[in-house]
Every structure is written in C-alpha cells, then in structure tokens.
Design an enzyme around this catalytic site. Structure first.
Site, PDB file in Angstrom:
ATOM      1  N   CYS A 132       0.803  -1.235   0.000  1.00  0.00           N
ATOM      2  CA  CYS A 132       0.000   0.000   0.000  1.00  0.00           C
ATOM      3  C   CYS A 132       0.832   1.280   0.000  1.00  0.00           C
ATOM      4  CB  CYS A 132      -0.968  -0.004   1.176  1.00  0.00           C
ATOM      5  SG  CYS A 132      -0.207  -0.539   2.705  1.00  0.00           S
ATOM      6  N   HIS A 245      -2.452   6.743   4.089  1.00  0.00           N
ATOM      7  CA  HIS A 245      -1.015   6.681   4.372  1.00  0.00           C
ATOM      8  C   HIS A 245      -0.329   7.933   3.805  1.00  0.00           C
ATOM      9  CE1 HIS A 245      -1.647   2.700   5.715  1.00  0.00           C
ATOM     10  NE2 HIS A 245      -0.958   2.007   4.823  1.00  0.00           N
TER      11      HIS A 245
HETATM   12  N1  LIG Z   1      -5.397  -2.885   4.920  1.00  0.00           N
HETATM   13  C1  LIG Z   1      -4.657  -2.364   3.958  1.00  0.00           C
HETATM   14  O1  LIG Z   1      -4.501  -1.116   3.840  1.00  0.00           O
HETATM   15  C2  LIG Z   1      -3.995  -3.246   2.944  1.00  0.00           C
HETATM   16  C3  LIG Z   1      -3.377  -2.654   1.853  1.00  0.00           C
HETATM   17  C4  LIG Z   1      -2.735  -3.458   0.914  1.00  0.00           C
HETATM   18  C5  LIG Z   1      -2.753  -4.835   1.082  1.00  0.00           C
HETATM   19  N2  LIG Z   1      -3.359  -5.379   2.164  1.00  0.00           N
HETATM   20  C6  LIG Z   1      -3.381  -6.834   2.272  1.00  0.00           C
HETATM   21  O2  LIG Z   1      -4.718  -7.249   2.024  1.00  0.00           O
HETATM   22  C7  LIG Z   1      -4.998  -8.452   2.747  1.00  0.00           C
HETATM   23  C8  LIG Z   1      -6.254  -8.252   3.583  1.00  0.00           C
HETATM   24  O3  LIG Z   1      -5.993  -7.234   4.534  1.00  0.00           O
HETATM   25  P1  LIG Z   1      -7.127  -6.495   5.378  1.00  0.00           P
HETATM   26  O4  LIG Z   1      -6.457  -5.304   5.947  1.00  0.00           O
HETATM   27  O5  LIG Z   1      -8.368  -6.336   4.571  1.00  0.00           O
HETATM   28  O6  LIG Z   1      -7.373  -7.582   6.544  1.00  0.00           O
HETATM   29  P2  LIG Z   1      -8.639  -7.844   7.494  1.00  0.00           P
HETATM   30  O7  LIG Z   1      -9.474  -6.624   7.638  1.00  0.00           O
HETATM   31  O8  LIG Z   1      -8.066  -8.433   8.719  1.00  0.00           O
HETATM   32  O9  LIG Z   1      -9.482  -8.958   6.703  1.00  0.00           O
HETATM   33  C9  LIG Z   1      -8.996 -10.263   6.522  1.00  0.00           C
HETATM   34  C10 LIG Z   1      -9.984 -11.064   5.695  1.00  0.00           C
HETATM   35  O10 LIG Z   1      -9.425 -12.366   5.473  1.00  0.00           O
HETATM   36  C11 LIG Z   1     -10.421 -13.327   5.818  1.00  0.00           C
HETATM   37  N3  LIG Z   1      -9.844 -14.585   6.286  1.00  0.00           N
HETATM   38  C12 LIG Z   1      -9.072 -14.802   7.372  1.00  0.00           C
HETATM   39  N4  LIG Z   1      -8.769 -16.114   7.468  1.00  0.00           N
HETATM   40  C13 LIG Z   1      -9.378 -16.731   6.438  1.00  0.00           C
HETATM   41  C14 LIG Z   1      -9.457 -18.070   5.995  1.00  0.00           C
HETATM   42  N5  LIG Z   1      -8.836 -19.048   6.638  1.00  0.00           N
HETATM   43  N6  LIG Z   1     -10.176 -18.345   4.880  1.00  0.00           N
HETATM   44  C15 LIG Z   1     -10.809 -17.352   4.218  1.00  0.00           C
HETATM   45  N7  LIG Z   1     -10.775 -16.048   4.577  1.00  0.00           N
HETATM   46  C16 LIG Z   1     -10.060 -15.758   5.677  1.00  0.00           C
HETATM   47  C17 LIG Z   1     -11.210 -12.677   6.938  1.00  0.00           C
HETATM   48  O11 LIG Z   1     -12.449 -13.353   7.043  1.00  0.00           O
HETATM   49  P3  LIG Z   1     -13.237 -13.445   8.449  1.00  0.00           P
HETATM   50  O12 LIG Z   1     -13.883 -12.092   8.613  1.00  0.00           O
HETATM   51  O13 LIG Z   1     -14.189 -14.543   8.202  1.00  0.00           O
HETATM   52  O14 LIG Z   1     -12.201 -13.722   9.499  1.00  0.00           O
HETATM   53  C18 LIG Z   1     -11.341 -11.269   6.380  1.00  0.00           C
HETATM   54  O15 LIG Z   1     -12.367 -11.221   5.409  1.00  0.00           O
HETATM   55  C19 LIG Z   1      -3.734  -8.754   3.581  1.00  0.00           C
HETATM   56  O16 LIG Z   1      -2.936  -9.684   2.902  1.00  0.00           O
HETATM   57  C20 LIG Z   1      -3.046  -7.399   3.645  1.00  0.00           C
HETATM   58  O17 LIG Z   1      -1.662  -7.509   3.831  1.00  0.00           O
HETATM   59  C21 LIG Z   1      -4.014  -4.628   3.086  1.00  0.00           C
END
Ligand SMILES: NC(=O)c1ccc[n+]([C@@H]2O[C@H](COP(=O)([O-])OP(=O)(O)OC[C@H]3O[C@@H](n4cnc5c(N)ncnc54)[C@H](OP(=O)(O)O)[C@@H]3O)[C@@H](O)[C@H]2O)c1
Length: 340
Positions: A132, A245
C-alpha cells in the site's frame, strides 16, 4: 467500461476491511460482473455484506469455491493466498492477490496500472497487487523517472491503522474512547498502544535493523519500476489515523528538475493530484484524502543538501489506491487487453 463481456468475480476476504472496499469499488466503477461471490472464513459464512444497493451472502472459502469464477480478488492473508491462489488459478480464474505472498515471485507480475500495465500480459494465472505504500510511491515516481531518471529515493511513511486490518482500526477507536473516559486503553492488535502515539515498527523485524514493511517497499518499488539497482531505503511508521497513508519522499533525479517542473509533470500524471501551496495552507492530509482515488502530492521543494535532490509529501487512501482500487484497475486492464 466499453465491453459486453460479463465476468464471474470472487472476492476472498470480503468481510475484511479491504475486501469490503473492494465490493464497493467494483460497484462504483460498474465493473462488468455477471455475479460477485463473497468468500471468507467459516466464521463469517452465512453473514451478509452490502453490494451494489443490495446484499450478498458470505460463503466459506474452500477448494471448490472457484468453479466458474473468471477473476478472483484475494483480500485475505498471505497464508490464505499461498494455499488458495493456485487452486483458483488452476480452475481458470485470474487471481489478483493483495497479500505479499506472491509479489516477489519470478513469474508473477507486480502491477500498478499507471506504471507497468504491460506486465499484466506475463501472468501465469496470478497477478500481485503491491504494498500500500509502494503503489502511491511508484505512481508519483514513474512520471519523474520518464522525464529525468530516478537515481535515489529515501522514504519515510506515516501509515494509518487500517493498513493493519480492521482489528487495529477498531482498537484505535476503542483506545481513543478509553483515554477520553479515563480508562486504561487495551493493547491487543498491535505491539504498542497506537492512540496518542506514533510507532516506528510493529512489522516483523528483518536483518540489519529493518522491518518487513521497509524491505517490501524497497524490493517492490524496484520490481514495479523495472529498476533493479535503484538506490532506495524506507523507514516505516504507524500513526494514529484511521485511513490514509502519508509518505515523505526525498529523491535524486539523473537530470536536474526544479520544483516547478515536478509540479507540472505530476499535474498531468495519471492518478495524481497536486495540492501544493503552503502559503495558503494547501497540502494533502489523510483526513481529506480518505475515500479518494488519486494519490495527492504537496510540499514539493528543493533538497538543498543534494545537487539534484527534491522532496515531496504524498498521501493516498491505503484501502482504495493502496489495495482495492489498484486491484480492480488491474482487472479492468486485463479485460481490455483480452487477458481475461
Ligand atoms: N489494509 C490495507 O490497507 C492493505 C493494503 C494493501 C494490502 N493489504 C493486504 O490485504 C490483505 C487483507 O488485509 P485487510 O487489511 O483487509 O485484513 P482484514 O481486515 O483483517 O481482513 C482479513 C480477511 O481475510 C479473511 N480470512 C481470514 N482467514 C481466512 C481463511 N482461513 N479463509 C478465508 N478467509 C479468511 C477474513 O475473514 P473473516 O472475517 O471470516 O475472518 C477477512 O475477510 C492482507 O494480505 C493485507 O496484507 C491490506
């Protein structure tokens, strides 16, 4: 988009913070979806999410979830992506993965559509969506590279809580409330209390005093810009901001550029908005960039300590351009190029 093709789309991690923004971005951009499938863990199966004025029910992610899916947007952890992206690709979907699992693998393009859209063609079923901070950094550096070459980059990040997922946003809100009510803030989602604080870490420690996020920014910037030898280093800091950010960027060009030339180049660059008039107190802040698509740039000035050095400040919405929007733009380009 001018296409009659309709695609079956899956969003993995749809209940998460970037997953839910992905659903919103797909609807806002009128992505030509025949069907959108929301996938998450067993914990969320059966719950509903808003999509395009209605709701969709979350299904549990499993090996058979990708039958008939054309494009799978993975907004879950690196572990989930490592296990399920190959399964989705094998069943015929183009995977666009938000995690770091595939970004540095050789046969996986790492794409920012404003910078290296042609790399999309080199995919073998999986395309990686970059970090990001690397996304907005390269959106801003690429037009400057084209005009004058880039020799060196030093970047300090000011990263919001949402960059670490929904859990830290909730924790920051709860800690802020607790402080206001004279209660002791609870610390669980991050190594330190983030409310009333600034934390120069929280990511996995790496050799030589760096952390995982800093290494990602360095490696990914080089890969996206096809500048394997770029001299670049990063310092990553978490700040108590919900979304958006900031990055303080110092850079040296090969040919000398003036701040006015940088303003002009960035003023016409795709996906960039220049807001730069300190006398009028005009510079971007996360509070007003949150929810916007473009990378906002201000504070463009000479670096008097370097002959061809300049400095600028950029802000982008980490959930949109830093994640969901960039991924949907990759899917749009792939569709235009006939890759899907
Ligand atoms: N946040 C950012 O700004 C950002 C920016 C760039 C990239 N990313 C990347 O994007 C990805 C998601 O990040 P996020 O910030 O959106 O995280 P988050 O809010 O913690 O969401 C995680 C998601 O993954 C799902 N999940 C967890 N364990 C799982 C499993 N075993 N099977 C299927 N789904 C599962 C969760 O589902 P449940 O709700 O059912 O647990 C939830 O929908 C990460 O790899 C992160 O590094 C994030």
């Amino acid at each position: 988009m001018p296409t009659s093709k309709r695609l079956n789309v899956a969003v993995v991690g749809a209940s998460g913070i970037t997953g839910s923004v992905t659903l919103a971005v797909l609807a806002q951009r009128h992505f030509p979806a025949a069907r959108v499938k929301a996938l998450a863990s067993e914990r969320s199966a059966g719950m509903t999410l808003p999509y395009n004025g209605g709701t969709i029910e979350i299904e549990a992610l499993g090996e058979n979830a990708f039958k008939g899916v054309d494009v799978a947007l993975f907004a879950a952890s690196a572990d989930v992506a490592l296990m399920f992206a190959p399964i989705a690709a094998e069943s015929g979907a183009l995977v666009i993965d938000f995690s770091s699992a595939w970004r540095m693998k050789e046969n996986v393009p790492l794409v920012v559509p404003e910078v290296n859209p042609e790399d999309i063609r080199d995919n073998e079923g999986i395309i990686a969506n970059p970090n990001c901070c690397a996304i907005p950094l390269t959106v801003v550096l690429e037009p400057l590279r084209k005009a004058a070459g880039i020799e060196r980059v030093l970047v300090s990040t000011y990263q919001s809580a949402s960059g670490a997922g929904r859990a830290l946003v909730d924790e920051l809100e709860e800690q802020t409330k607790a402080i206001a009510e004279n209660r002791k803030p609870e610390v669980a989602a991050y190594p330190y209390q983030l409310a009333h604080n600034v934390v120069p870490g929280g990511w996995r420690a790496e050799p030589e005093g760096f952390n995982e996020e800093e290494v990602k920014i360095v490696n990914e910037t080089r890969k996206i810009m096809h500048l394997a030898d770029l001299r670049i280093m990063a310092t990553c800091v978490r700040v108590p901001v919900p979304v958006g950010h900031g990055e303080a960027v110092f850079f040296e060009t090969t040919e000398k550029l003036t701040p006015d030339e940088v303003r002009t180049l960035l003023g016409s660059a795709p996906g960039v908005i220049v807001e730069d008039d300190p006398h009028a107190k005009l510079y971007p802040t996360p509070l007003h960039v949150a929810g916007k698509d473009e990378v906002y740039v201000g504070r463009i000035r000479n670096d008097p300590s370097s002959e061809r050095g300049l400095a600028l400040w950029l802000v982008s919405d980490n959930l949109r351009k830093g994640a969901a929007l960039n991924a949907v733009q990759i899917a749009e380009h792939a569709l235009d190029m006939g890759v899907i």
